[in-house]
Design an enzyme around this catalytic site. Structure first.
Site, short mmCIF file in Angstrom:
data_model
loop_
_atom_site.label_atom_id
_atom_site.label_comp_id
_atom_site.label_asym_id
_atom_site.label_seq_id
_atom_site.Cartn_x
_atom_site.Cartn_y
_atom_site.Cartn_z
N GLY A 154 0.90 -1.22 -0.05
CA GLY A 154 -0.04 0.09 -0.07
C GLY A 154 0.86 1.32 -0.07
O GLY A 154 1.96 1.36 0.65
N CYS A 155 0.38 2.38 -0.94
CA CYS A 155 1.54 3.42 -1.08
C CYS A 155 1.67 4.11 0.50
O CYS A 155 2.79 4.48 0.64
CB CYS A 155 1.09 4.36 -2.09
SG CYS A 155 -0.63 4.85 -1.65
N ASN A 156 0.70 4.24 1.18
CA ASN A 156 0.88 4.98 2.41
C ASN A 156 1.61 4.10 3.41
O ASN A 156 2.51 4.72 4.19
CB ASN A 156 -0.48 5.40 3.12
CG ASN A 156 -1.55 6.36 2.27
OD1 ASN A 156 -0.86 7.39 1.98
ND2 ASN A 156 -2.60 5.73 1.78
N SER A 200 3.88 1.62 2.57
CA SER A 200 5.51 1.70 2.35
C SER A 200 5.94 3.04 2.84
O SER A 200 7.13 2.98 3.22
CB SER A 200 5.55 1.45 0.98
OG SER A 200 5.15 2.31 0.12
N THR A 201 5.34 3.81 2.63
CA THR A 201 5.92 5.43 3.04
C THR A 201 6.44 5.41 4.42
O THR A 201 7.27 5.93 4.85
CB THR A 201 5.02 6.52 2.63
OG1 THR A 201 4.43 6.45 1.29
CG2 THR A 201 5.56 7.98 2.73
#
EC number: 1.2.1.38
Length: 350
Positions: free
Chosen positions: A151-153, A155-156
């Site tokens: 998920g982009c959030n 991994s950030t």
């Protein structure tokens, strides 16, 4: 060797970004694209920017259409890919950009997603520090046949905090993350709160109060990095009027007796040799604009002495490094290709 590629969910934002990057990959050849309501249309009817793939027509998303390719990338909503992936019998590598194969804990899936829980696959964040597979998650990706892109959030935030967890310079029991997020992360479906008229000139919080589905994914990643005890996370995303990008500000308690120099060393040492995760010079912090279209995560790290907390500000393109770039980077590793093949550290400006 050229690998044949199919992309399921090719009409959406994540599917479009996968195709944009795949079009420039020297070892991957996109042969099949699929959609749902868009099946039967030319690909460029839904992705008009992909002129090099104008010869492709969207087909139905079925196991029969997808089977037989060397690689299948799934860019489908959560709950849609698990049943399909279970029916593939002749695919060398499957990479799921959805959530279906990310979580190891069935109870987490039931609480945050619901429906059938599917087997967790190798997690596609190569740079993530881990205490179970060696020094990095990339070791678990070597030779993998099934990969769950992040998920982009998630991994950030995980990339932001894992160095501090692994080095023992921050605590995991009081993490706060607030993210400015572009609406492309919510998908392409027409929704009132994602209309331009609703987004321009405003910032809109959503999934407030511990309800965002990426929370258990972040907790899972930080436990893998060596967090002891409970990983408690207050996570608040905010939609802002930029089509792409995530700017995540994460803070955690500074461990007793740890100096600012030791904190900075933990992050710099963790990512010094990484091609796509860069720690900026002391006193500098990233902008989302500097990551657009690139497979990069940029971050700045500082100690808030008065609050006794470490602050990490990280930026990436949610569609590139946050999703499609991570998927292709992980696929490269799995197949024994140079990790950066088809991927760039250069963004688009202005």
């Amino acid at each position: 060797m050229t690998y044949s590629v199919a992309v399921a969910g090719a009409s959406g934002y994540a599917g479009g970004e996968l195709l944009r990057l795949l079009a420039g990959h020297p070892e991957f050849e996109v042969r099949t694209v699929t959609g749902h309501s868009s099946a039967g249309q030319p690909l460029i009817a839904t992705q008009p920017h992909l002129r090099s793939l104008a010869h492709l027509t969207l087909r139905e998303t079925t196991p029969e259409v997808l089977d037989g390719h060397d690689i299948v990338f799934f860019a489908l909503p959560h709950g849609a890919s698990g049943a399909l992936t279970a029916q593939l019998t002749n695919v060398r590598l499957a990479v799921d950009c959805g959530a279906d194969h990310r979580l190891t804990n069935a109870a987490d899936w039931a609480k945050f997603y619901g429906g059938e829980h599917h087997e967790a696959w190798s997690y596609g964040v190569p740079e993530l520090l881990t205490s179970t597979t060696g020094s990095r998650q990339r070791e678990a990706l070597i030779g993998a046949t099934r990969i769950a892109a992040p998920g982009c959030n998630a991994s950030t935030v995980a990339l932001s905090l894992a160095p501090g967890i692994a080095a023992g310079v921050i605590a995991a029991d009081d993490i706060v993350s607030v993210l400015a997020v572009g609406p492309s992360g919510a998908g392409k479906a027409a929704k009132t709160h994602l209309l331009g008229a609703e987004l321009m000139g405003t910032a809109n919080p959503y999934a407030v109060g511990g309800t965002h589905r990426h929370i258990p994914e972040i907790q899972q990643a930080l436990r893998g990095a060596g967090a002891r005890g409970d990983v408690t996370l207050s996570f608040t995303p905010v939609l802002v009027p930029m089509s792409r990008g995530i700017l995540a500000t994460s803070t955690a308690k500074l461990a007793p007796g740890v100096t600012a120099a030791e904190v900075r060393a933990a992050w710099v040492n963790a990512y010094a040799e990484e091609p796509f995760v860069h720690v900026l010079p002391e006193g500098e912090y990233p902008r989302t604009a500097d990551t657009l279209g690139a497979n990069t995560c940029l971050m700045g790290v500082v100690v808030d002495e008065a609050a006794g907390r470490v602050v990490v500000v990280a930026a990436l393109d949610n569609l590139a490094k946050g999703t499609a770039g991570a998927a292709i980077q992980s696929a490269n590793i799995a197949l024994g290709l140079p990790e950066s093949t088809g991927l760039s550290v250069d963004g688009v400006a202005p």
